[in-house]
Design a protein around this motif. Structure first.
Motif, PDB file in Angstrom:
ATOM      1  N   GLY A  70       0.807  -1.228   0.000  1.00 46.47           N
ATOM      2  CA  GLY A  70       0.000   0.000   0.000  1.00 46.47           C
ATOM      3  C   GLY A  70       0.833   1.268   0.000  1.00 46.47           C
ATOM      4  N   ALA A  71       2.150   1.135  -0.219  1.00 38.84           N
ATOM      5  CA  ALA A  71       3.013   2.325  -0.205  1.00 38.84           C
ATOM      6  C   ALA A  71       2.457   3.362  -1.176  1.00 38.84           C
ATOM      7  N   GLY A  72       2.318   4.580  -0.692  1.00 35.09           N
ATOM      8  CA  GLY A  72       1.824   5.658  -1.550  1.00 35.09           C
ATOM      9  C   GLY A  72       0.313   5.804  -1.527  1.00 35.09           C
ATOM     10  N   LEU A  73      -0.376   4.836  -0.926  1.00 38.14           N
ATOM     11  CA  LEU A  73      -1.841   4.933  -0.832  1.00 38.14           C
ATOM     12  C   LEU A  73      -2.235   5.421   0.560  1.00 38.14           C
ATOM     13  N   ASP A  74      -3.490   5.858   0.676  1.00 39.51           N
ATOM     14  CA  ASP A  74      -3.966   6.354   1.971  1.00 39.51           C
ATOM     15  C   ASP A  74      -4.482   5.178   2.799  1.00 39.51           C
ATOM     16  N   VAL A  75      -3.565   4.297   3.173  1.00 40.80           N
ATOM     17  CA  VAL A  75      -3.955   3.144   3.983  1.00 40.80           C
ATOM     18  C   VAL A  75      -2.978   3.009   5.150  1.00 40.80           C
ATOM     19  N   ARG A  76      -3.542   2.867   6.348  1.00 34.47           N
ATOM     20  CA  ARG A  76      -2.720   2.657   7.534  1.00 34.47           C
ATOM     21  C   ARG A  76      -3.102   1.322   8.140  1.00 34.47           C
ATOM     22  N   THR A  77      -2.236   0.790   8.991  1.00 31.29           N
ATOM     23  CA  THR A  77      -2.531  -0.503   9.595  1.00 31.29           C
ATOM     24  C   THR A  77      -2.478  -0.398  11.109  1.00 31.29           C
ATOM     25  N   THR A  78      -3.212  -1.280  11.743  1.00 29.89           N
ATOM     26  CA  THR A  78      -3.114  -1.385  13.196  1.00 29.89           C
ATOM     27  C   THR A  78      -3.231  -2.849  13.579  1.00 29.89           C
ATOM     28  N   ARG A  79      -2.277  -3.289  14.411  1.00 30.44           N
ATOM     29  CA  ARG A  79      -2.295  -4.683  14.850  1.00 30.44           C
ATOM     30  C   ARG A  79      -3.093  -4.748  16.147  1.00 30.44           C
ATOM     31  N   ALA A  80      -4.236  -5.381  16.082  1.00 26.13           N
ATOM     32  CA  ALA A  80      -5.109  -5.411  17.255  1.00 26.13           C
ATOM     33  C   ALA A  80      -6.112  -6.537  17.111  1.00 26.13           C
ATOM     34  N   ASP A  81      -6.692  -6.890  18.239  1.00 27.93           N
ATOM     35  CA  ASP A  81      -7.759  -7.883  18.250  1.00 27.93           C
ATOM     36  C   ASP A  81      -9.079  -7.158  17.984  1.00 27.93           C
ATOM     37  N   ALA A  82      -9.884  -7.724  17.089  1.00 29.09           N
ATOM     38  CA  ALA A  82     -11.173  -7.110  16.741  1.00 29.09           C
ATOM     39  C   ALA A  82     -12.080  -6.969  17.959  1.00 29.09           C
ATOM     40  N   ARG A  83     -11.789  -7.732  19.016  1.00 30.44           N
ATOM     41  CA  ARG A  83     -12.649  -7.708  20.201  1.00 30.44           C
ATOM     42  C   ARG A  83     -12.175  -6.701  21.240  1.00 30.44           C
ATOM     43  N   ALA A  84     -11.040  -6.048  20.983  1.00 30.24           N
ATOM     44  CA  ALA A  84     -10.481  -5.161  22.018  1.00 30.24           C
ATOM     45  C   ALA A  84      -9.593  -4.104  21.387  1.00 30.24           C
ATOM     46  N   PHE A  85     -10.135  -3.323  20.460  1.00 31.39           N
ATOM     47  CA  PHE A  85      -9.271  -2.308  19.844  1.00 31.39           C
ATOM     48  C   PHE A  85      -9.714  -0.915  20.255  1.00 31.39           C
ATOM     49  N   GLU A  86      -8.757  -0.003  20.169  1.00 34.55           N
ATOM     50  CA  GLU A  86      -8.996   1.382  20.578  1.00 34.55           C
ATOM     51  C   GLU A  86      -8.287   2.279  19.570  1.00 34.55           C
ATOM     52  N   LEU A  87      -9.051   2.965  18.747  1.00 36.46           N
ATOM     53  CA  LEU A  87      -8.451   3.816  17.710  1.00 36.46           C
ATOM     54  C   LEU A  87      -9.035   5.211  17.812  1.00 36.46           C
ATOM     55  N   ASP A  88      -8.338   6.169  17.183  1.00 37.26           N
ATOM     56  CA  ASP A  88      -8.871   7.531  17.127  1.00 37.26           C
ATOM     57  C   ASP A  88      -9.864   7.641  15.977  1.00 37.26           C
ATOM     58  N   GLY A  89     -10.788   8.540  16.139  1.00 39.65           N
ATOM     59  CA  GLY A  89     -11.590   8.943  14.982  1.00 39.65           C
ATOM     60  C   GLY A  89     -12.877   8.175  14.822  1.00 39.65           C
ATOM     61  N   ARG A 115     -19.462  -4.085  20.199  1.00 34.37           N
ATOM     62  CA  ARG A 115     -19.338  -2.896  21.064  1.00 34.37           C
ATOM     63  C   ARG A 115     -18.192  -2.006  20.591  1.00 34.37           C
ATOM     64  N   ARG A 116     -17.047  -2.638  20.249  1.00 38.71           N
ATOM     65  CA  ARG A 116     -15.901  -1.837  19.788  1.00 38.71           C
ATOM     66  C   ARG A 116     -16.258  -1.145  18.469  1.00 38.71           C
ATOM     67  N   ALA A 117     -16.918  -1.874  17.579  1.00 40.36           N
ATOM     68  CA  ALA A 117     -17.278  -1.287  16.284  1.00 40.36           C
ATOM     69  C   ALA A 117     -18.226  -0.108  16.497  1.00 40.36           C
ATOM     70  N   ARG A 118     -19.233  -0.294  17.354  1.00 39.86           N
ATOM     71  CA  ARG A 118     -20.205   0.784  17.621  1.00 39.86           C
ATOM     72  C   ARG A 118     -19.491   2.019  18.170  1.00 39.86           C
ATOM     73  N   ALA A 119     -18.526   1.779  19.075  1.00 37.19           N
ATOM     74  CA  ALA A 119     -17.816   2.902  19.690  1.00 37.19           C
ATOM     75  C   ALA A 119     -16.947   3.653  18.673  1.00 37.19           C
ATOM     76  N   HIS A 120     -16.559   2.985  17.588  1.00 41.69           N
ATOM     77  CA  HIS A 120     -15.673   3.617  16.611  1.00 41.69           C
ATOM     78  C   HIS A 120     -16.398   4.168  15.392  1.00 41.69           C
ATOM     79  N   LEU A 121     -17.726   3.944  15.313  1.00 42.13           N
ATOM     80  CA  LEU A 121     -18.478   4.486  14.174  1.00 42.13           C
ATOM     81  C   LEU A 121     -19.056   5.840  14.550  1.00 42.13           C
ATOM     82  N   ARG A 122     -19.056   6.766  13.616  1.00 45.55           N
ATOM     83  CA  ARG A 122     -19.750   8.034  13.884  1.00 45.55           C
ATOM     84  C   ARG A 122     -21.259   7.767  13.820  1.00 45.55           C
TER      85      ARG A 122
END
Ligand SMILES: C[S@@+](CC[C@H](N)C(=O)[O-])C[C@H]1O[C@@H](n2cnc3c(N)ncnc32)[C@H](O)[C@@H]1O
Length: 238
Positions: A70-89, A115-122
């Motif tokens: 994805g070099a050069g594209l607007d894609v970032r990665t985060t290593r986390a468990d889908a059941r326990a992630f905490e991201l900005d935005g 729950r994590r997905a709900r907390a991260h969706l606008r």
């Protein structure tokens, strides 16, 4: 390295669902979170289309390959468990392609993810998750033909992955594959890979999601192909 090769071989050539994810991305806008992104089959497709994507996965090797591709594209990665992630935005869209939601360890794992997905969706954001549809148990017995393998050759090594069984295990389907490699000097090795997919139908997932404040919208479908089962896609609004 071999984790990436097997992942690409077994998942990377699937394209049937891409038009649906592109349509969601274009409708909902950015930023987009893909959960269980692997080597980026979907995340990179969306980023190539101009979207801003966050790719989340448990597996750092898969994410490293995704980042490189994805070099050069607007894609970032985060290593986390889908059941326990905490991201900005606040994400406009959260996608869970290719049955990843069936890999979360049953109802309690799914509830944590929801729950994590709900907390991260606008507010008004969309969560869309693909559930395998029409999985039929089978087992390749001695002397019986197996389904055609997925095969590739990399640096002189042939990799072959053959589905040999889908076992009905009550609350899950267990998918067994035989993985074989043959090197240039003819050395063969063989191992078995097992994936356990929680058995869950769309109405149950919708009930679980409703309980944590997501609202079900009209479901979508991805048709079966010769090589992959179809999917029912549950769509939920935050
Ligand atoms: C079937 S692959 C799908 C990959 C990609 N989304 C695609 O459609 O090609 C499932 C992915 O989910 C990841 N995964 C499994 N359990 C996970 C968890 N608890 N949290 C985050 N990722 C997980 C795996 O590492 C794998 O990359």
């Amino acid at each position: 390295m071999s984790t990436v090769i097997w992942h690409d071989l077994e998942c990377g050539s699937y394209t049937e669902d891409l038009p649906l994810w592109r349509a969601f991305a274009d409708e909902c806008g950015d930023p987009i979170l893909e959960v269980g992104a692997g080597t980026g089959r979907v995340a990179l497709e969306l980023a190539r289309g101009g979207h801003e994507v966050m790719a989340l996965d448990l597996d750092g090797e898969l994410l490293a390959a995704l980042e490189q591709r994805g070099a050069g594209l607007d894609v970032r990665t985060t290593r986390a468990d889908a059941r326990a992630f905490e991201l900005d935005g606040g994400f406009a869209l959260c996608l869970v392609p290719m049955q990843t939601i069936q890999l979360l360890g049953g109802p309690s794992g799914r509830a944590e993810f929801l729950r994590r997905a709900r907390a991260h969706l606008r507010d008004g954001g969309i969560l869309a998750a693909a559930l395998a549809d029409g999985m039929e148990p089978f087992e390749v017995g001695p002397g019986l033909p197996a389904p055609l393998p997925d095969i590739c050759e990399i640096d002189g090594v042939v990799y072959s992955s053959t589905p040999i069984a889908v076992i009905d295990d009550g609350d899950a389907f267990v998918l067994e594959r035989r993985r074989e490699t043959v090197t240039a000097d003819g050395t063969r090795s063989c191992s078995q890979n097992t994936v356990r997919l929680d058995r869950i139908a769309a109405p149950q997932l919708e009930r679980e999601a409703t309980a944590i404040g997501l609202r079900p919208l009209e479901r979508r479908r991805v048709n079966a192909t010769d090589e992959y089962v179809g999917s029912e896609v549950v769509v939920l609004r935050a």
